[in-house]
Design a protein around this motif. Structure first.
Motif, short mmCIF file in Angstrom:
data_model
loop_
_atom_site.label_atom_id
_atom_site.label_comp_id
_atom_site.label_asym_id
_atom_site.label_seq_id
_atom_site.Cartn_x
_atom_site.Cartn_y
_atom_site.Cartn_z
N VAL A 88 0.84 -1.21 0.00
CA VAL A 88 0.00 0.00 0.00
C VAL A 88 0.87 1.26 0.00
O VAL A 88 2.06 1.21 0.29
N ASP A 89 0.23 2.39 -0.34
CA ASP A 89 0.91 3.68 -0.34
C ASP A 89 0.75 4.31 1.04
O ASP A 89 -0.33 4.73 1.42
N TRP A 90 1.84 4.37 1.79
CA TRP A 90 1.76 4.86 3.18
C TRP A 90 1.65 6.38 3.23
O TRP A 90 1.54 6.96 4.32
N ASP A 91 1.66 7.05 2.09
CA ASP A 91 1.44 8.50 2.10
C ASP A 91 -0.05 8.81 1.95
O ASP A 91 -0.44 9.97 1.83
N PHE A 92 -0.87 7.81 1.96
CA PHE A 92 -2.32 8.02 1.89
C PHE A 92 -2.77 8.89 3.06
O PHE A 92 -2.32 8.69 4.19
N PRO A 93 -3.64 9.89 2.80
CA PRO A 93 -4.01 10.81 3.88
C PRO A 93 -4.97 10.20 4.90
O PRO A 93 -6.17 10.37 4.80
N ASP A 98 -7.83 5.04 11.86
CA ASP A 98 -8.67 4.87 10.69
C ASP A 98 -8.29 3.60 9.92
O ASP A 98 -9.17 2.87 9.46
N VAL A 99 -7.00 3.36 9.80
CA VAL A 99 -6.56 2.15 9.10
C VAL A 99 -7.00 0.90 9.85
O VAL A 99 -7.51 -0.06 9.27
N MET A 102 -10.49 -0.13 9.39
CA MET A 102 -10.83 -0.78 8.11
C MET A 102 -11.04 -2.28 8.29
O MET A 102 -11.74 -2.91 7.50
N GLY A 103 -10.44 -2.85 9.34
CA GLY A 103 -10.66 -4.26 9.63
C GLY A 103 -12.11 -4.57 9.95
O GLY A 103 -12.54 -5.72 9.88
N GLN A 138 -0.38 10.29 11.77
CA GLN A 138 -0.42 10.15 10.32
C GLN A 138 0.35 8.90 9.89
O GLN A 138 1.46 8.68 10.38
N ILE A 139 -0.20 8.10 8.99
CA ILE A 139 0.45 6.82 8.72
C ILE A 139 1.78 6.98 7.99
O ILE A 139 2.62 6.10 8.03
N PHE A 151 -1.00 -2.99 10.74
CA PHE A 151 -1.61 -3.98 9.86
C PHE A 151 -2.08 -5.20 10.66
O PHE A 151 -3.15 -5.76 10.39
N ARG A 154 -5.20 -4.24 12.46
CA ARG A 154 -6.34 -4.23 11.55
C ARG A 154 -6.89 -5.64 11.37
O ARG A 154 -8.11 -5.83 11.27
N LEU B 37 -4.95 10.16 -5.70
CA LEU B 37 -4.53 9.20 -4.67
C LEU B 37 -4.33 7.80 -5.25
O LEU B 37 -3.54 7.02 -4.76
N PHE B 171 -6.96 2.70 -0.83
CA PHE B 171 -5.84 2.47 0.07
C PHE B 171 -5.29 1.06 -0.04
O PHE B 171 -4.08 0.85 -0.12
N PHE B 175 -6.80 -6.01 0.45
CA PHE B 175 -7.54 -6.20 1.69
C PHE B 175 -9.04 -6.05 1.44
O PHE B 175 -9.84 -6.82 1.96
N ARG B 222 -3.83 18.28 -1.20
CA ARG B 222 -3.03 17.30 -0.45
C ARG B 222 -1.97 17.98 0.40
O ARG B 222 -1.58 17.48 1.46
N ASN B 226 -3.85 16.14 6.02
CA ASN B 226 -3.53 14.73 6.07
C ASN B 226 -4.79 13.90 6.28
O ASN B 226 -4.72 12.76 6.70
N LYS B 227 -5.96 14.51 6.05
CA LYS B 227 -7.20 13.77 6.22
C LYS B 227 -7.92 13.69 4.88
O LYS B 227 -8.02 14.70 4.16
N LEU B 228 -8.43 12.52 4.58
CA LEU B 228 -9.06 12.33 3.28
C LEU B 228 -10.29 13.23 3.11
O LEU B 228 -10.45 13.86 2.06
#
Lengths: 247, 312
Positions: A88-93, A98-99, A102-103, A138-139, A151, A154, B37, B171, B175, B222, B226-228
């Motif tokens: 995954v892209d760890w720069d995702f905002p 929150d991550v 997702m679980g 922030q991730i 992970f 999650r 993204l 993301f 998963f 962006r 840092n929040k979607l």
């Protein structure tokens, strides 16, 4: 709950091919419930593909996968998945909590948003992996070991019976590795079945009680003491192994 | 009161165009977040170019210039182009960028051929069709604003309803699939939303520049958050602001085209954001690094002077 003699995961005649080259060839694999299993093999042996095939993420050319005697699609809720950290892209905002939340998305189903209870479960899972002080972090600001821990968290909130983990020890420091190992062993003590793609041959006997040796074909699978033999390892890794078992 | 007096002096057409541009910027800004993204910024470019033959074909088949019909044609062609790209990547060994370049130019070329064919037939009604290449915001009418509002609103509503699913898809696709979400279907849905945002902007901004309307506001947004959810809001805001300011600037000076002005405004926001955003901006980043280096130097020199005291 489940009959003791039933198999947690049963793979029969599984063949997976990308383009023309087979990645997995005619795999048979039985995973009994309650074991902590390492899938071991050289690069390109098909370890990740095997996990993905069990999860139905890649379509096999042939063969069949059963989870407690039923196809995966009907058993999704009892299977937890930890993908490779690098997928995954760890720069995702987004932030840690929150991550982990997702679980819960699978149990929540379509459209419904996470509620207070899901949040509590996520916080509890973060405590389990020792990341409770990072909920709003922030991730992109996490170290590799911390990414791996969230992970895992999650997957923990999925509250699964079977866990499939793709290289959870990849690029983590010694402390994190110890923490992850004791977490995996705790899961096993609670009756969960844990399948882990593993790279470090030196630690197999210490961490795991069951092992599958894989190199496109299944070389051997069973309890570590019977299966993790020099002979089997040589067959798995070819002549390239300089590993001597000291027991 | 002063405001009101000011407004009465503004041309009614300008208000309509500005409103249309603002709505357009909102929709493309919000949806562009997902494209950026997902690292699919260029997919927007391909879709907008691929939409061109759809406009021409829709005109040839119906002989009408009703915006809804042309938009429908554009959407079908753009969607088809995107689908062909994604299928090429999935089914062959051709890489994403090659597939993109191939489809983009093929569809665009086909569109240009159709346009010149239409021109040669001498259909009196055809005048103005070619605005879809470079866009002409001045041609936006009330009914166009309505179309943008309704279709764009619909796209945003879908985006909000499936917020959690789309976020997970972007993301961590693997998963999401393991949880049982149909990722291919979600992927097609997301692409369709992008197609809607793009074809709505073709008239005002044009096929060539439209992808910038998707990418620029999102890239700017962006930098600030840092929040979607905030990123989507900021991006929509930047898009709307770029739409309005571009329209006003171009109307204040004769001869300045609106679409390109909107794009330039959006790009200006990107530049400002990259430079000045507090956390990710390069200026503050540079200051932070400088400060860190200095405090490190200080600590080291203190350590060198007084090793015993510091080590305790």
């Amino acid at each position: 709950m489940q009959a003791l003699n039933s198999k947690a995961i049963e793979v029969t005649d599984l063949t997976v091919a990308y383009q023309e080259t087979p990645v997995l060839w005619d795999i048979d694999l039985d995973v009994p419930p309650g074991v902590l299993l390492a899938i071991v093999g050289p690069n390109g042996a098909g370890k990740t593909t095997l996990i993905k095939a069990i999860l139905g993420l890649v379509r096999p050319a042939a063969g069949n996968v059963l989870i407690y005697n039923k196809p995966y699609v009907t058993q999704r809720r009892i299977v937890g998945y930890v993908p490779q950290r690098g997928s995954v892209d760890w720069d995702f905002p987004t932030n840690v909590l929150d991550v982990v939340m997702m679980g819960r998305y699978g149990a929540l189903g379509w459209i419904k948003r996470p509620k207070k209870r899901d949040r509590e479960l996520a916080l509890h899972a973060l405590e389990k992996v020792g990341m409770e002080n990072y909920t709003t972090r922030q991730i992109s600001q996490l170290s590799g070991g911390q990414q791996q821990r969230i992970f895992l968290a999650r997957a923990l909130v999925q509250d699964a019976t079977i866990y499939l983990m793709d290289e959870p020890f990849q690029g983590v420091d010694a402390t994190t590795e110890r923490a992850i190992v004791s977490l995996l062993q705790e899961l096993r003590e609670n009756g969960k079945t844990v399948v882990v793609v593993h790279h470090d041959l030196q630690t197999v006997t210490d961490y795991f009680d069951w092992v599958t040796l894989l190199n496109i074909r299944r070389i051997a699978s069973g309890p570590v003491e019977d299966t993790f033999t020099t002979e089997n390892l040589r067959e798995t890794y070819g002549g390239r192994i300089a590993f001597i078992k000291n027991r | 009161m002063a405001n009101f007096l000011f407004l009465t002096h503004i041309d009614y057409t300008l208000i309509v165009v500005a409103l249309g541009a603002a709505l357009l910027g909102t929709v493309s800004g919000a949806l562009g977040t997902y494209a950026v993204l997902r690292r699919q910024s260029l997919l927007g470019d391909a879709i907008s170019h691929a939409a061109l033959p759809g406009i021409a074909l829709a005109f040839i088949l119906t002989g009408s210039k009703t915006p809804l019909i042309l938009i429908l044609g554009a959407a079908v062609a753009g969607w088809l182009g995107a689908l062909v790209i994604l299928s090429i990547v999935r089914l062959s060994r051709i890489k994403y960028d090659s597939a993109l370049a191939l489809i983009l130019s093929t569809f665009f070329g086909f569109g240009l051929v159709l346009f010149s064919l239409i021109q040669r037939t001498g259909n009196a009604n055809q005048a103005g069709l070619d605005t879809f290449i470079f866009g002409q915001a001045a041609t936006i009418l009330e009914r166009d604003v309505l179309t943008i509002g309704i279709l764009g609103g619909l796209a945003i509503i879908i985006m909000v309803i499936l917020w959690k699913e789309l976020k997970l898809l972007i993301f961590d696709e693997g998963f999401a699939a393991s949880l049982g979400f149909p990722i291919r279907l979600l992927d097609i849905l997301l692409t369709s939303l992008l197609v809607i945002a793009i074809v709505l902007g073709l008239q005002a901004v044009g096929a060539v520049l439209m992808s910038a309307m998707l990418v620029a506001p999102a890239v700017a947004a962006r930098q600030w958050t840092n929040k979607l959810n905030l990123m989507v809001l900021f991006s929509a805001g930047f898009g709307a602001f770029a739409g309005v300011s571009g329209t006003i600037i171009s109307s204040s000076t004769t001869g300045l085209p609106t679409g390109p002005m909107i794009i330039l405004c959006a790009t200006l926001f990107v530049g400002i954001s990259i430079a000045f955003a507090p956390k990710r901006g390069i200026i503050f980043d540079g200051i932070r690094q400088l400060r860190n280096r200095r405090s490190l130097k200080l600590a080291v020199s203190r350590l060198l002077k007084n090793p015993q005291k510091e080590s305790k």
